[in-house]
Design an enzyme around this catalytic site. Sequence first.
Site, PDB file in Angstrom:
ATOM      1  N   GLU A 103     -12.579  17.898  -5.889  1.00 55.01           N
ATOM      2  CA  GLU A 103     -14.048  18.023  -5.984  1.00 55.01           C
ATOM      3  C   GLU A 103     -14.530  19.314  -5.345  1.00 55.01           C
ATOM      4  OE1 GLU A 103     -14.649  14.081  -4.395  1.00 55.01           O
ATOM      5  OE2 GLU A 103     -15.699  13.498  -6.221  1.00 55.01           O
ATOM      6  N   GLU A 123      -8.974   8.354  -6.372  1.00 53.77           N
ATOM      7  CA  GLU A 123      -9.862   7.431  -5.668  1.00 53.77           C
ATOM      8  C   GLU A 123      -9.750   5.997  -6.185  1.00 53.77           C
ATOM      9  OE1 GLU A 123     -10.613  10.420  -6.653  1.00 53.77           O
ATOM     10  OE2 GLU A 123     -11.981  11.430  -5.277  1.00 53.77           O
TER      11      GLU A 123
HETATM   12  N1  T1G Z   1      -6.686  10.786   4.583  1.00 60.13           N
HETATM   13  C1  T1G Z   1      -6.090  10.592   5.782  1.00 60.13           C
HETATM   14  N2  T1G Z   1      -4.748  10.706   5.986  1.00 60.13           N
HETATM   15  C2  T1G Z   1      -4.005  11.010   4.905  1.00 60.13           C
HETATM   16  C3  T1G Z   1      -4.558  11.218   3.626  1.00 60.13           C
HETATM   17  C4  T1G Z   1      -5.970  11.108   3.487  1.00 60.13           C
HETATM   18  N3  T1G Z   1      -6.585  11.302   2.328  1.00 60.13           N
HETATM   19  N4  T1G Z   1      -3.537  11.507   2.792  1.00 60.13           N
HETATM   20  C5  T1G Z   1      -2.412  11.472   3.519  1.00 60.13           C
HETATM   21  N5  T1G Z   1      -2.683  11.184   4.783  1.00 60.13           N
HETATM   22  C6  T1G Z   1      -1.722  11.069   5.888  1.00 60.13           C
HETATM   23  C7  T1G Z   1      -0.728   9.951   5.667  1.00 60.13           C
HETATM   24  O1  T1G Z   1      -1.258   8.717   6.118  1.00 60.13           O
HETATM   25  C8  T1G Z   1       0.438  10.441   6.499  1.00 60.13           C
HETATM   26  O2  T1G Z   1       0.093  10.183   7.860  1.00 60.13           O
HETATM   27  C9  T1G Z   1       0.398  11.949   6.319  1.00 60.13           C
HETATM   28  O3  T1G Z   1      -0.953  12.265   5.914  1.00 60.13           O
HETATM   29  C10 T1G Z   1       1.356  12.451   5.276  1.00 60.13           C
HETATM   30  O4  T1G Z   1       1.059  11.695   4.102  1.00 60.13           O
HETATM   31  C11 T1G Z   1     -14.846  12.041  -1.585  1.00 60.13           C
HETATM   32  C12 T1G Z   1     -13.700   9.670  -1.230  1.00 60.13           C
HETATM   33  C13 T1G Z   1      -1.322  14.122  -0.226  1.00 60.13           C
HETATM   34  C14 T1G Z   1       0.347  13.390  -1.978  1.00 60.13           C
HETATM   35  O5  T1G Z   1      -5.927   9.303  -2.107  1.00 60.13           O
HETATM   36  O6  T1G Z   1      -1.478  10.932  -1.996  1.00 60.13           O
HETATM   37  O7  T1G Z   1     -11.142  11.970  -1.506  1.00 60.13           O
HETATM   38  O8  T1G Z   1       1.990   8.620   8.390  1.00 60.13           O
HETATM   39  O9  T1G Z   1       3.330  10.612   3.963  1.00 60.13           O
HETATM   40  O10 T1G Z   1       4.380  12.022   0.851  1.00 60.13           O
HETATM   41  O11 T1G Z   1     -14.244  11.569  -3.767  1.00 60.13           O
HETATM   42  O12 T1G Z   1      -0.498  11.754   1.240  1.00 60.13           O
HETATM   43  O13 T1G Z   1       2.188  11.090   8.878  1.00 60.13           O
HETATM   44  O14 T1G Z   1       0.581   9.644  10.215  1.00 60.13           O
HETATM   45  O15 T1G Z   1       1.684  10.525   2.006  1.00 60.13           O
HETATM   46  O16 T1G Z   1       3.816  14.489   1.354  1.00 60.13           O
HETATM   47  C15 T1G Z   1      -8.335  10.664  -2.074  1.00 60.13           C
HETATM   48  C16 T1G Z   1      -3.793  10.347  -0.520  1.00 60.13           C
HETATM   49  C17 T1G Z   1      -8.987  10.186  -0.838  1.00 60.13           C
HETATM   50  C18 T1G Z   1      -4.622  11.197  -1.447  1.00 60.13           C
HETATM   51  C19 T1G Z   1       1.052  13.842   0.379  1.00 60.13           C
HETATM   52  N6  T1G Z   1      -7.022  11.232  -1.753  1.00 60.13           N
HETATM   53  N7  T1G Z   1      -2.621  11.049  -0.018  1.00 60.13           N
HETATM   54  O17 T1G Z   1       2.149  12.966   0.248  1.00 60.13           O
HETATM   55  O18 T1G Z   1       2.803  12.706   2.679  1.00 60.13           O
HETATM   56  S1  T1G Z   1     -10.579   9.484  -1.177  1.00 60.13           S
HETATM   57  C20 T1G Z   1      -5.917  10.475  -1.798  1.00 60.13           C
HETATM   58  C21 T1G Z   1      -1.526  11.237  -0.823  1.00 60.13           C
HETATM   59  C22 T1G Z   1     -11.541  10.830  -1.617  1.00 60.13           C
HETATM   60  C23 T1G Z   1     -13.668  11.761  -2.490  1.00 60.13           C
HETATM   61  C24 T1G Z   1     -12.917  10.519  -2.140  1.00 60.13           C
HETATM   62  C25 T1G Z   1      -0.338  11.854  -0.156  1.00 60.13           C
HETATM   63  C26 T1G Z   1      -0.086  13.319  -0.509  1.00 60.13           C
HETATM   64  P1  T1G Z   1       1.298   9.870   8.919  1.00 60.13           P
HETATM   65  P2  T1G Z   1       2.263  11.278   3.153  1.00 60.13           P
HETATM   66  P3  T1G Z   1       3.380  13.075   1.258  1.00 60.13           P
END
Ligand code: T1G
Length: 684
Positions: A103, A123
């Site tokens: 976004e 999302e």
């Molecule tokens: N928020 C907080 N922590 C996150 C995070 C996030 N969005 N994504 C990952 N982490 C943390 C995860 O818990 C882990 O923590 C570490 O980062 C490494 O993650 C406004 C409302 C990016 C593909 O859904 O898909 O945006 O265990 O082990 O395998 O419209 O993380 O090390 O303490 O998964 O290399 C939308 C979610 C949010 C993406 C990387 N975004 N993340 O994968 O590492 S809602 C998502 C992923 C949003 C807007 C809306 C994956 C990754 P720890 P990991 P990875």
Amino acid sequence: MTVSVIKNGAIARVIIDNPPVNAISAAVRQGLLDAVRTVEADDAVKAVVLSCAGRTFVAGADVTEFDKPPVEPHLPDVLNAVEACSKPFAAQIHGTALGGGLEIALACRWRLAAPGSQMGLPEVNLGIIPGAGGTVRTPRLVGVEAAADLITSGKPVKAEKALALGLIDAILPAENADQAAEDFVTAALGAALPEITSARPIGQKDEAFWTETAARVKRAAKGNTGPVEALASLKNATEVSFAEAMAFERETFLRLRKTDQAAALRHIFFAERAAPRPSELKGVTPRPFTRIGVIGGGTMGAGIAVAMRNAGLPVQMIERDAEAAARGQANVEKILKGDLAKGRITEAKYAELIGGFNAAADYAAVADCDLVIEAVFEDLDVKRAVFAELTRVCAPDAILATNTSYLNPDEIVADLPGPERFIGLHFFSPANIMKLLEIVPTSGSAPDVIATGFALAAKAGKMPVRAGICDGFIGNRILKLTRTTAERLVVAGAEPSQVDNALQKFGFALGPFRTQDLSGLDIGAFQRKAARGRGESPWAPVADRVFEAGRLGRKTNGGWYDYDTAGKEVAGTPAAVAEAIAAARADAGVTTPATFSDAEIVEAIMFPMINESAKIVAEGIAFRDSDVDLVKVSGYGFPRFRGGPVQYGRAIGFAKVAEGLEALAAKGLADGPSEALKAWAAKA
Ligand code: T1G
């Protein structure tokens, strides 16, 4: 500094640096807003490249903030400021630009991506919808149809596809990307600027498109309302102004963020990240594994062999004789030929996979394997003989694992040399497909052996969950209880199809009776026979009779249900099953069958499941409650959008579950609430 501005002439660079994935925290939002003001105020700056430090572009909003009240500045406002800035922004994407990350890029004037980078709007996988323009700006760049797929599937696309869609403007070179991005912007400044995204026209679609797409999205969503509401926001965006569409989207996002399903999907998101990295193994180095032995070439052994081959590991299978080894080879070839027929692998891949597999009857063939997985008949003596032979043949530091699902691994390896090297690795059938892997240390397993189990799971793309030793570990222990509860309902008065249908409406992939028909009633019958041999008295008065009638399920064209020649389930309870039920009711003194609503059936199944989950955690069989949820969601068809039994109990209230169990116990349908559940209720 989470957001810094580097000014060196006409092209300024704004860098977001919020490890580990540059999630958009309140500080990042504020930093981005401040950066817009900084570059706006500097006449020397003509344009901006926005990039991220670390391994990836912004991975989305900070999900850990979702349980707290929204803090200003809100992301939509920040992105409107980025878009309106008189110094046009270019997003330089690497790694993944997801959710709020994409976004941000959509609000920029240009989007430039590294080769192989990915971008998407996941999302809906969290039970929400994009909340900062994802359903409003995306269609203005890629069109309504492509936007619908991107938004409702939650799946990312690679840069190459994004370019074809019009989601990005260019793919940067792998080397010197920063300079290339700045050169792109400098050149672009020399031409007419593209319109800001929000000012671009948005296409229209007829009602037929929306009706058909909504039906398809709803079917695929399996109860998660995120995709359905995301589509509604996209449709709305084609009907009203940009500002009105943004307001509608934001209201939907904020409403969904508070729902049980959003909490459940966030719970599983974090559970999937906690389970594979147990804190007690921090700093423990796994042993290397380069060649895998698999003992047993039946369904499980062949599935495990294919899973290991898919992970790129050479596999040596052992069976008891040449004929059985040939059958094992054939079973592996059958799985791989199935993948070939379905287009999952190419001919070349098939040749590579089968080329790295060998089946033999001589244990000497696994002498050079550093990890051997036993997957033979679920009989203690048979398994003990296998491990005795393995300890004679394999190197003393080779890890020897059992795939047993119900036997006690300690008993299988008792008195054998090298107790530190044994471990349980419980795969789920089909082992080449199912993600779940229960890692069951024996009482002697060394930490590096346990760590190797987790490393194998990571290499094979499995979801590892550590489980303690008890009857059925985590998943099958709960499954056994669920099957007993389901039969209690049938003896009390429900029909098998009513129980299955109620649970499938709740979101289960299949109800307990249909699941038994799929896997075969002989498995349960064999386990009950073994249990009776151990002096236990498992209760399954109907299942015993149905099995004794030779009805094993789909494999005999009839079990709890009848199936027509095309394998389609025949409606209604088959006569033989009705007879078994009537006999069991007579034995139980049930003269007037009780009637149950779907809600009563769901409670009667779910409340004991939550109770058992509490006991499993209290006994230390599971390290954390989210592990129990992860086992059920990733291995037993529990609806992901409900977050697993514990999360579901949390959502409805453990005190309510305890009360419900008292009422069920009074009807003889369940045991009363355990001390463990009462402790959860008291704490909540
Ligand atoms: N928020 C907080 N922590 C996150 C995070 C996030 N969005 N994504 C990952 N982490 C943390 C995860 O818990 C882990 O923590 C570490 O980062 C490494 O993650 C406004 C409302 C990016 C593909 O859904 O898909 O945006 O265990 O082990 O395998 O419209 O993380 O090390 O303490 O998964 O290399 C939308 C979610 C949010 C993406 C990387 N975004 N993340 O994968 O590492 S809602 C998502 C992923 C949003 C807007 C809306 C994956 C990754 P720890 P990991 P990875």
